[in-house]
Design a protein around this motif. Sequence first.
Motif, short mmCIF file in Angstrom:
data_model
loop_
_atom_site.label_atom_id
_atom_site.label_comp_id
_atom_site.label_asym_id
_atom_site.label_seq_id
_atom_site.Cartn_x
_atom_site.Cartn_y
_atom_site.Cartn_z
N ALA A 38 0.81 -1.23 0.00
CA ALA A 38 0.00 0.00 0.00
C ALA A 38 0.84 1.27 0.00
N THR A 39 2.01 1.22 0.64
CA THR A 39 2.80 2.45 0.83
C THR A 39 4.15 2.44 0.13
N GLY A 40 4.65 1.29 -0.23
CA GLY A 40 5.99 1.19 -0.80
C GLY A 40 7.07 1.12 0.26
N ASN A 41 6.70 1.30 1.54
CA ASN A 41 7.68 1.22 2.64
C ASN A 41 7.84 -0.23 3.09
N LYS A 42 9.08 -0.64 3.30
CA LYS A 42 9.34 -1.98 3.79
C LYS A 42 9.59 -1.95 5.29
N ALA A 43 9.21 -3.01 5.97
CA ALA A 43 9.43 -3.11 7.41
C ALA A 43 9.80 -4.54 7.75
N GLU A 44 10.72 -4.70 8.66
CA GLU A 44 11.17 -6.03 9.09
C GLU A 44 10.75 -6.25 10.54
N ILE A 45 10.14 -7.39 10.82
CA ILE A 45 9.71 -7.70 12.18
C ILE A 45 10.82 -8.45 12.90
N GLN A 46 11.12 -7.99 14.11
CA GLN A 46 12.03 -8.72 15.01
C GLN A 46 11.21 -9.32 16.14
N VAL A 47 11.34 -10.62 16.34
CA VAL A 47 10.58 -11.32 17.39
C VAL A 47 11.50 -11.61 18.57
N ILE A 48 11.09 -11.16 19.76
CA ILE A 48 11.89 -11.31 20.98
C ILE A 48 10.97 -11.83 22.08
N THR A 49 11.46 -12.70 22.93
CA THR A 49 10.64 -13.24 24.01
C THR A 49 10.17 -12.10 24.92
N TRP A 50 9.01 -12.33 25.57
CA TRP A 50 8.33 -11.27 26.33
C TRP A 50 9.24 -10.62 27.37
N ASP A 51 9.88 -11.43 28.22
CA ASP A 51 10.70 -10.85 29.28
C ASP A 51 11.91 -10.12 28.73
N GLN A 52 12.55 -10.68 27.70
CA GLN A 52 13.72 -10.02 27.10
C GLN A 52 13.32 -8.74 26.39
N TYR A 53 12.14 -8.73 25.83
CA TYR A 53 11.68 -7.59 25.03
C TYR A 53 11.77 -6.29 25.83
N TRP A 54 11.21 -6.28 27.03
CA TRP A 54 11.16 -5.04 27.80
C TRP A 54 12.52 -4.63 28.31
N THR A 55 13.38 -5.60 28.59
CA THR A 55 14.76 -5.30 29.00
C THR A 55 15.52 -4.65 27.85
N LEU A 56 15.39 -5.22 26.66
CA LEU A 56 16.11 -4.70 25.49
C LEU A 56 15.55 -3.34 25.07
N LEU A 57 14.23 -3.17 25.18
CA LEU A 57 13.64 -1.89 24.79
C LEU A 57 14.11 -0.78 25.72
N GLU A 58 14.18 -1.06 27.00
CA GLU A 58 14.66 -0.06 27.95
C GLU A 58 16.12 0.27 27.71
N ALA A 59 16.91 -0.76 27.40
CA ALA A 59 18.33 -0.52 27.10
C ALA A 59 18.47 0.34 25.85
N GLY A 60 17.62 0.08 24.85
CA GLY A 60 17.65 0.87 23.63
C GLY A 60 17.24 2.32 23.87
N ALA A 61 16.27 2.51 24.75
CA ALA A 61 15.84 3.87 25.09
C ALA A 61 16.95 4.63 25.80
N SER A 62 17.67 3.94 26.69
CA SER A 62 18.76 4.58 27.42
C SER A 62 19.93 4.90 26.50
N GLY A 63 20.15 4.03 25.51
CA GLY A 63 21.30 4.21 24.63
C GLY A 63 20.99 4.92 23.33
N GLY A 64 19.74 5.31 23.13
CA GLY A 64 19.37 6.02 21.91
C GLY A 64 19.30 5.14 20.68
N ASP A 65 19.05 3.84 20.86
CA ASP A 65 19.02 2.91 19.74
C ASP A 65 17.76 2.04 19.84
N MET A 66 16.63 2.62 19.45
CA MET A 66 15.35 1.93 19.54
C MET A 66 14.84 1.53 18.16
#
Length: 297
Positions: A13-41
């Motif tokens: 519909a848009t021409g934009n491509k997106a890639e899904i990364q699948v991460i386990t539930w508990d790891q997901y929130w840890t990695l997301l917070e680390a990415g937020a702290s490090g500026g890499d989300m």
Amino acid sequence: AGLDQIIADYTAATGNKAEIQVITWDQYWTLLEAGASGGDMPDVFWMHSNEVQKYMENDILMDLTDRIASSEKLEMDKFPEDIKNLYSWNGKTYAIPKDVDTIALFYNKTMFDEAGLSYPDDSWTWDDFYDAAVKLTKEDGSQYGTVFSPKSNHETYYNLIYDWGGHVINEDHTASGWDDPKTIEAMEFVAGMIEDGSMPPFTTIAENEALALFESGKIAMCMFGSWQSDLFSNEYVKENCDVAVLPSKDGTRYSIYNGLGWAASAEGANTEAAWQLLEYLGSEEAQKQQADLGVTM
């Protein structure tokens, strides 16, 4: 697989491509917070009611307020008000609701048949549940009536607390409800099942998720969220089990509900494409796809 299909349609519909990364539930929130702290989300990601406040308060999420107001694809009035409110702060919106969940009673038909008991239905009270749990428990420890994992508050004992007329926290979030007599009464009901052995001992619960115990035929009844509907891809569950509504206390049935939100990074490298993806994911078309493809409700 369902989300892969939705993303493929978004790309078409848009021409934009997106890639899904699948991460386990508990790891997901840890990695997301680390990415937020490090500026890499990631550009686009899930938000949860337990996590979102710190991200909103620290300007980590894209402010979607004006974009939503000018969107021709989003109909925000179609989403449950309480789910929308989870992702709003200071009059601004920071995520688009992804889904809504509810809790049901999963039960083992074979165990009920062997015990000569009728299956749960919408006439069941919590007393019926308790009586069945006792009768479905075997003295040799090979089978238990039910299980409430201490960490599964959303799926288990919170539902009883509100059904008894108690509360966990008051409306303006200034005081605990754990000293409410009704809350205590509900938890005493749960404690009774622990004390009489209708639930497995804590050592068993600590080492085994309720899901695994149910799948392996150790538990007759479990309260699970709608996100666990893929349990029926398990051959044992498919062959032996079914789902009913939760019991009620006095005729009114309570079920705790929640919902994830789609959010985007405020400082992402692809903010315009990220917004287009959020807008698509919140559209009527993509929301229906989620249900039709079995992703979630």
